[in-house]
Design a protein around this motif. Structure first.
Motif, PDB file in Angstrom:
ATOM      1  N   UNK A 170      -2.158  11.089   5.259  1.00  0.00           N
ATOM      2  CA  UNK A 170      -2.252  10.947   6.712  1.00  0.00           C
ATOM      3  C   UNK A 170      -3.107   9.730   7.060  1.00  0.00           C
ATOM      4  N   UNK A 171      -4.086   9.399   6.184  1.00  0.00           N
ATOM      5  CA  UNK A 171      -4.908   8.212   6.408  1.00  0.00           C
ATOM      6  C   UNK A 171      -4.081   6.935   6.398  1.00  0.00           C
ATOM      7  N   UNK A 172      -3.162   6.835   5.460  1.00  0.00           N
ATOM      8  CA  UNK A 172      -2.301   5.643   5.404  1.00  0.00           C
ATOM      9  C   UNK A 172      -1.497   5.527   6.706  1.00  0.00           C
ATOM     10  N   UNK A 173      -0.962   6.660   7.161  1.00  0.00           N
ATOM     11  CA  UNK A 173      -0.139   6.599   8.377  1.00  0.00           C
ATOM     12  C   UNK A 173      -0.965   6.189   9.593  1.00  0.00           C
ATOM     13  N   UNK A 174      -2.187   6.713   9.677  1.00  0.00           N
ATOM     14  CA  UNK A 174      -3.028   6.396  10.829  1.00  0.00           C
ATOM     15  C   UNK A 174      -3.422   4.908  10.804  1.00  0.00           C
ATOM     16  N   UNK A 175      -3.852   4.433   9.641  1.00  0.00           N
ATOM     17  CA  UNK A 175      -4.276   3.029   9.572  1.00  0.00           C
ATOM     18  C   UNK A 175      -3.106   2.086   9.831  1.00  0.00           C
ATOM     19  N   UNK A 176      -1.928   2.459   9.341  1.00  0.00           N
ATOM     20  CA  UNK A 176      -0.754   1.618   9.571  1.00  0.00           C
ATOM     21  C   UNK A 176      -0.501   1.481  11.073  1.00  0.00           C
ATOM     22  N   UNK A 177      -0.621   2.612  11.776  1.00  0.00           N
ATOM     23  CA  UNK A 177      -0.396   2.576  13.227  1.00  0.00           C
ATOM     24  C   UNK A 177      -1.496   1.764  13.914  1.00  0.00           C
ATOM     25  N   UNK A 178      -2.742   1.953  13.488  1.00  0.00           N
ATOM     26  CA  UNK A 178      -3.866   1.263  14.139  1.00  0.00           C
ATOM     27  C   UNK A 178      -3.845  -0.247  13.895  1.00  0.00           C
ATOM     28  N   UNK A 179      -3.369  -0.656  12.711  1.00  0.00           N
ATOM     29  CA  UNK A 179      -3.517  -2.057  12.326  1.00  0.00           C
ATOM     30  C   UNK A 179      -2.206  -2.826  12.230  1.00  0.00           C
ATOM     31  N   UNK A 180      -1.127  -2.226  12.689  1.00  0.00           N
ATOM     32  CA  UNK A 180       0.142  -2.955  12.731  1.00  0.00           C
ATOM     33  C   UNK A 180       0.716  -3.267  11.355  1.00  0.00           C
ATOM     34  N   UNK A 187       0.845  -1.184   0.000  1.00  0.00           N
ATOM     35  CA  UNK A 187       0.000   0.000   0.000  1.00  0.00           C
ATOM     36  C   UNK A 187       0.885   1.239   0.000  1.00  0.00           C
ATOM     37  N   UNK A 188       0.290   2.347  -0.430  1.00  0.00           N
ATOM     38  CA  UNK A 188       1.018   3.610  -0.439  1.00  0.00           C
ATOM     39  C   UNK A 188       0.365   4.567  -1.400  1.00  0.00           C
ATOM     40  N   UNK A 189       0.798   5.809  -1.355  1.00  0.00           N
ATOM     41  CA  UNK A 189       0.245   6.814  -2.257  1.00  0.00           C
ATOM     42  C   UNK A 189       0.809   6.631  -3.661  1.00  0.00           C
ATOM     43  N   UNK A 190       0.341   7.497  -4.560  1.00  0.00           N
ATOM     44  CA  UNK A 190       0.850   7.474  -5.924  1.00  0.00           C
ATOM     45  C   UNK A 190       2.354   7.787  -5.878  1.00  0.00           C
ATOM     46  N   UNK A 191       3.103   7.130  -6.764  1.00  0.00           N
ATOM     47  CA  UNK A 191       4.529   7.443  -6.858  1.00  0.00           C
ATOM     48  C   UNK A 191       5.360   6.974  -5.685  1.00  0.00           C
ATOM     49  N   UNK A 192       4.819   6.002  -4.919  1.00  0.00           N
ATOM     50  CA  UNK A 192       5.571   5.540  -3.752  1.00  0.00           C
ATOM     51  C   UNK A 192       6.542   4.413  -4.116  1.00  0.00           C
ATOM     52  N   UNK A 193       6.465   3.927  -5.355  1.00  0.00           N
ATOM     53  CA  UNK A 193       7.356   2.842  -5.767  1.00  0.00           C
ATOM     54  C   UNK A 193       6.817   1.462  -5.425  1.00  0.00           C
ATOM     55  N   UNK A 237      -4.853 -21.313  -2.376  1.00  0.00           N
ATOM     56  CA  UNK A 237      -5.281 -22.702  -2.132  1.00  0.00           C
ATOM     57  C   UNK A 237      -4.321 -23.690  -2.793  1.00  0.00           C
ATOM     58  N   UNK A 238      -3.707 -23.263  -3.895  1.00  0.00           N
ATOM     59  CA  UNK A 238      -2.740 -24.129  -4.583  1.00  0.00           C
ATOM     60  C   UNK A 238      -1.363 -24.065  -3.918  1.00  0.00           C
ATOM     61  N   UNK A 239      -1.227 -23.274  -2.858  1.00  0.00           N
ATOM     62  CA  UNK A 239       0.021 -23.259  -2.091  1.00  0.00           C
ATOM     63  C   UNK A 239       1.036 -22.232  -2.536  1.00  0.00           C
ATOM     64  N   UNK A 240       0.620 -21.285  -3.393  1.00  0.00           N
ATOM     65  CA  UNK A 240       1.577 -20.267  -3.834  1.00  0.00           C
ATOM     66  C   UNK A 240       1.319 -18.938  -3.112  1.00  0.00           C
ATOM     67  N   UNK A 241       2.396 -18.290  -2.662  1.00  0.00           N
ATOM     68  CA  UNK A 241       2.256 -16.958  -2.073  1.00  0.00           C
ATOM     69  C   UNK A 241       1.730 -15.981  -3.135  1.00  0.00           C
ATOM     70  N   UNK A 242       1.052 -14.927  -2.664  1.00  0.00           N
ATOM     71  CA  UNK A 242       0.608 -13.858  -3.571  1.00  0.00           C
ATOM     72  C   UNK A 242       1.103 -12.521  -3.021  1.00  0.00           C
ATOM     73  N   UNK A 243       1.631 -11.703  -3.927  1.00  0.00           N
ATOM     74  CA  UNK A 243       1.959 -10.314  -3.584  1.00  0.00           C
ATOM     75  C   UNK A 243       1.039  -9.438  -4.410  1.00  0.00           C
ATOM     76  N   UNK A 244       0.228  -8.613  -3.740  1.00  0.00           N
ATOM     77  CA  UNK A 244      -0.683  -7.746  -4.476  1.00  0.00           C
ATOM     78  C   UNK A 244      -0.318  -6.274  -4.312  1.00  0.00           C
ATOM     79  N   UNK A 245      -0.322  -5.578  -5.442  1.00  0.00           N
ATOM     80  CA  UNK A 245      -0.054  -4.146  -5.479  1.00  0.00           C
ATOM     81  C   UNK A 245      -1.399  -3.451  -5.230  1.00  0.00           C
ATOM     82  N   UNK A 246      -1.665  -3.111  -3.988  1.00  0.00           N
ATOM     83  CA  UNK A 246      -2.907  -2.536  -3.448  1.00  0.00           C
ATOM     84  C   UNK A 246      -3.912  -3.638  -3.120  1.00  0.00           C
TER      85      UNK A 246
END
Ligand code: TYD
Length: 202
Positions: A161-171, A9-15, A82-91
């Motif tokens: 600021x929403x991303x920062x707050x949620x990150x703090x709230x949800x670990x 997760x992150x804002x636009x242009x965060x890489x 379910x097939x046992x493969x990790x997933x990395x999702x962009x958002x």
């Protein structure tokens, strides 16, 4: 093997996209993204990000993002895990909580309920929030903007600021995205290891 779902997760242009790709390679994970990773999702994406439709209402936007997520979860995430493969999702769910819940002021709880319905409760095992200073984002985003990117400085300040707050709230794991691609990748790898997700030696 216990397959894991990791969301960037992150804002636009965060890489995020670059780092999600590098981590997926490193984990042998399937790389996906939202909105738009399925054929139906592509059509939803084209609608929801269309700069020619500034009239799209906040609730419409939230429902379109949730519809895309429902298809992504059913067609890609659940079967891959379910097939046992990790997933990395962009958002993933975090983007809706922040952009629609906070940015569009629909409320984090309401948007969370929508995502829970969309995914049948499939949550990420690890959320990585990439942060970069605002002036660096301005430098990186020197290109044509989609409908959400055009939303205005106040909206984007709320998203930030929403991303920062949620990150703090949800670990969520907050990773400094300022630096070379490889430096940031090493920080992401450290966050993944700290979350107890095993990496193969590189
Ligand atoms: P995209 O072109 O995928 O860019 P990036 O992820 O690199 O920013 O744009 C996706 C846009 O959709 C982005 O502005 C964030 C927004 N979005 C939401 O508002 N809610 C969501 O639930 C998701 C998944 C994305």
């Amino acid at each position: 093997m216990n397959a894991r779902l990791i969301a960037f997760e992150g804002g636009e242009g965060s890489g995020k996209s670059t780092q999600a790709g590098l981590l997926a390679d490193r984990l042998g994970a399937r790389l996906t993204y939202e909105p738009g990773d399925t054929p139906v999702g592509q059509r939803i994406r084209a609608t929801v990000l269309d700069p020619d439709h500034p009239e799209i209402a906040p609730r419409t936007e939230a429902l379109l993002m949730a519809a895309d997520r429902a298809q992504h979860a059913a067609e890609v995430l659940a079967p891959t895990l379910a097939a046992g493969q990790h997933v990395v999702t962009d958002r993933y769910i975090g983007s809706s909580l922040v952009y629609q819940g906070i940015g569009r002021d629909l409320g984090v709880d309401a948007v969370w309920d929508l995502s829970r319905f969309a995914t049948g409760g499939l949550e990420a095992d690890l959320v990585v929030l990439l942060t970069v200073p605002e002036d660096e984002v301005d430098r990186r985003l020197d290109r044509e903007l989609d409908r959400l990117e055009q939303a205005g400085a106040d909206f984007h300040r709320r998203v930030r600021s929403g991303f920062e707050k949620l990150a703090a709230d949800h670990g969520w794991a907050v990773v400094d995205g300022f630096g070379s691609i490889d430096e940031v990748h090493q920080r992401v790898v450290a966050a993944v290891e700290a979350a107890g997700i095993a990496l193969y030696p590189s």
